[in-house]
Motif scaffolding. Sequence first.
Motif, PDB file in Angstrom:
ATOM      1  N   SER A 100     -13.092  -7.485  -3.981  1.00 15.91           N
ATOM      2  CA  SER A 100     -11.860  -6.721  -4.141  1.00 15.91           C
ATOM      3  C   SER A 100     -11.205  -6.376  -2.814  1.00 15.91           C
ATOM      4  O   SER A 100     -10.017  -6.043  -2.769  1.00 15.91           O
ATOM      5  N   ARG A 101     -11.969  -6.460  -1.713  1.00 14.07           N
ATOM      6  CA  ARG A 101     -11.437  -6.102  -0.405  1.00 14.07           C
ATOM      7  C   ARG A 101     -11.121  -7.311   0.458  1.00 14.07           C
ATOM      8  O   ARG A 101     -10.553  -7.157   1.547  1.00 14.07           O
ATOM      9  N   ARG A 102     -11.450  -8.506   0.029  1.00 16.64           N
ATOM     10  CA  ARG A 102     -11.286  -9.680   0.878  1.00 16.64           C
ATOM     11  C   ARG A 102      -9.828 -10.000   1.167  1.00 16.64           C
ATOM     12  O   ARG A 102      -9.500 -10.552   2.207  1.00 16.64           O
ATOM     13  N   GLN A 103      -8.940  -9.630   0.246  1.00 12.33           N
ATOM     14  CA  GLN A 103      -7.526  -9.899   0.478  1.00 12.33           C
ATOM     15  C   GLN A 103      -6.953  -9.010   1.583  1.00 12.33           C
ATOM     16  O   GLN A 103      -5.884  -9.307   2.130  1.00 12.33           O
ATOM     17  N   ASP A 104      -7.657  -7.928   1.921  1.00  9.18           N
ATOM     18  CA  ASP A 104      -7.193  -7.025   2.969  1.00  9.18           C
ATOM     19  C   ASP A 104      -7.688  -7.424   4.353  1.00  9.18           C
ATOM     20  O   ASP A 104      -7.233  -6.844   5.346  1.00  9.18           O
ATOM     21  N   ARG A 105      -8.598  -8.369   4.429  1.00 11.03           N
ATOM     22  CA  ARG A 105      -9.175  -8.721   5.721  1.00 11.03           C
ATOM     23  C   ARG A 105      -8.144  -9.220   6.731  1.00 11.03           C
ATOM     24  O   ARG A 105      -8.188  -8.815   7.897  1.00 11.03           O
ATOM     25  N   PRO A 106      -7.203 -10.121   6.355  1.00 11.05           N
ATOM     26  CA  PRO A 106      -6.223 -10.565   7.356  1.00 11.05           C
ATOM     27  C   PRO A 106      -5.418  -9.421   7.956  1.00 11.05           C
ATOM     28  O   PRO A 106      -5.135  -9.421   9.160  1.00 11.05           O
ATOM     29  N   ASN A 107      -5.047  -8.424   7.140  1.00 14.83           N
ATOM     30  CA  ASN A 107      -4.312  -7.271   7.668  1.00 14.83           C
ATOM     31  C   ASN A 107      -5.169  -6.475   8.646  1.00 14.83           C
ATOM     32  O   ASN A 107      -4.678  -5.986   9.667  1.00 14.83           O
ATOM     33  N   ALA A 108      -6.458  -6.351   8.333  1.00 19.42           N
ATOM     34  CA  ALA A 108      -7.368  -5.631   9.232  1.00 19.42           C
ATOM     35  C   ALA A 108      -7.570  -6.406  10.534  1.00 19.42           C
ATOM     36  O   ALA A 108      -7.616  -5.818  11.615  1.00 19.42           O
ATOM     37  N   ILE A 109      -7.673  -7.727  10.432  1.00 17.43           N
ATOM     38  CA  ILE A 109      -7.835  -8.549  11.644  1.00 17.43           C
ATOM     39  C   ILE A 109      -6.613  -8.413  12.531  1.00 17.43           C
ATOM     40  O   ILE A 109      -6.720  -8.285  13.763  1.00 17.43           O
ATOM     41  N   LEU A 110      -5.419  -8.448  11.937  1.00 21.24           N
ATOM     42  CA  LEU A 110      -4.185  -8.299  12.708  1.00 21.24           C
ATOM     43  C   LEU A 110      -4.152  -6.950  13.416  1.00 21.24           C
ATOM     44  O   LEU A 110      -3.736  -6.847  14.582  1.00 21.24           O
ATOM     45  N   TRP A 111      -4.611  -5.893  12.737  1.00 17.29           N
ATOM     46  CA  TRP A 111      -4.654  -4.569  13.350  1.00 17.29           C
ATOM     47  C   TRP A 111      -5.610  -4.544  14.527  1.00 17.29           C
ATOM     48  O   TRP A 111      -5.292  -3.984  15.588  1.00 17.29           O
ATOM     49  N   LEU A 112      -6.773  -5.151  14.371  1.00 17.82           N
ATOM     50  CA  LEU A 112      -7.762  -5.168  15.451  1.00 17.82           C
ATOM     51  C   LEU A 112      -7.271  -5.983  16.636  1.00 17.82           C
ATOM     52  O   LEU A 112      -7.458  -5.595  17.796  1.00 17.82           O
ATOM     53  N   VAL A 113      -6.637  -7.109  16.365  1.00 21.53           N
ATOM     54  CA  VAL A 113      -6.141  -7.974  17.444  1.00 21.53           C
ATOM     55  C   VAL A 113      -5.056  -7.264  18.247  1.00 21.53           C
ATOM     56  O   VAL A 113      -5.009  -7.365  19.471  1.00 21.53           O
ATOM     57  N   ARG A 114      -4.191  -6.539  17.555  1.00 23.28           N
ATOM     58  CA  ARG A 114      -3.080  -5.867  18.246  1.00 23.28           C
ATOM     59  C   ARG A 114      -3.524  -4.606  18.969  1.00 23.28           C
ATOM     60  O   ARG A 114      -3.076  -4.330  20.082  1.00 23.28           O
ATOM     61  N   ASN A 115      -4.386  -3.821  18.348  1.00 27.03           N
ATOM     62  CA  ASN A 115      -4.741  -2.513  18.898  1.00 27.03           C
ATOM     63  C   ASN A 115      -5.969  -2.548  19.791  1.00 27.03           C
ATOM     64  O   ASN A 115      -6.161  -1.624  20.591  1.00 27.03           O
ATOM     65  N   HIS A 116      -6.805  -3.544  19.641  1.00 27.09           N
ATOM     66  CA  HIS A 116      -8.028  -3.620  20.446  1.00 27.09           C
ATOM     67  C   HIS A 116      -8.248  -5.049  20.942  1.00 27.09           C
ATOM     68  O   HIS A 116      -9.138  -5.764  20.468  1.00 27.09           O
ATOM     69  N   PRO A 117      -7.426  -5.483  21.912  1.00 29.51           N
ATOM     70  CA  PRO A 117      -7.592  -6.838  22.446  1.00 29.51           C
ATOM     71  C   PRO A 117      -8.903  -7.040  23.194  1.00 29.51           C
ATOM     72  O   PRO A 117      -9.276  -8.174  23.488  1.00 29.51           O
TER      73      PRO A 117
END
Length: 233
Positions: A100-117
């Motif tokens: 149920s949470r796998r569809q949210d992973r790309p959004n979380a990855i984008l957040w991590l890439v932008r906020n924590h390079p």
Amino acid sequence: MSNAPLMPKATAVWLVENTSLSFAQIADFCKLHELEVKAVADGDAAQGIKGLDPITSGQITREEIERGQGNPNHRLQLAVSKVRLPPVKPRKGPRYTPVSRRQDRPNAILWLVRNHPELKDTQIIRLVGTTKSTIAAIRDRTHWNAANLTPADPVTLGLCSQIDLDFEVSKGAKANPDAVLRREEEDTLLPAEITTGEDAAAEERELDVESVFAKLKQLKRDDTDDDEDDDRR
């Protein structure tokens, strides 16, 4: 307190059927409630469960059972296992993410890439349970759904805990301090179009207002001087 035997309910069934131990003794040995053992004896619970002989499985000796039958206050003790099992090592690998949470992973990855390079791909994989190819696609904006992705905190999405995120961020900051400095500079320095755009226009508008008021004041002075001249005449 000793550990419970393997298959406690099946062991309780066998002890109820094959010994004269009290319900309290069986409950204490199997780590069950006394009422559960009574329900097993009455046939109200554990129906269809085949009894497991704890003697043949090496979990208790016959002498220990006989001591318990002879003394209702005796507490049964598990036999010391002669087999030593190796310690179970924690499994290393990507974090499991519920379907149920796998569809949210790309959004979380984008957040991590932008906020924590400063985070490495392996750290992002540990946090949200993804693959290197997916991370690369999101970084390069070649992901199939890149146009619809919106950054979202993985902690808020329930993909990882705040403790895990803080640990990985601190670890990444120590290993890659330059990325942290670049991120801080990007957060503090404003683009030229912002500093020279609306703010500059606002300053010009303020200056225009001041000049207008100055002209009004000058006009009032001129009118006052003219009135004084008329009075003198």
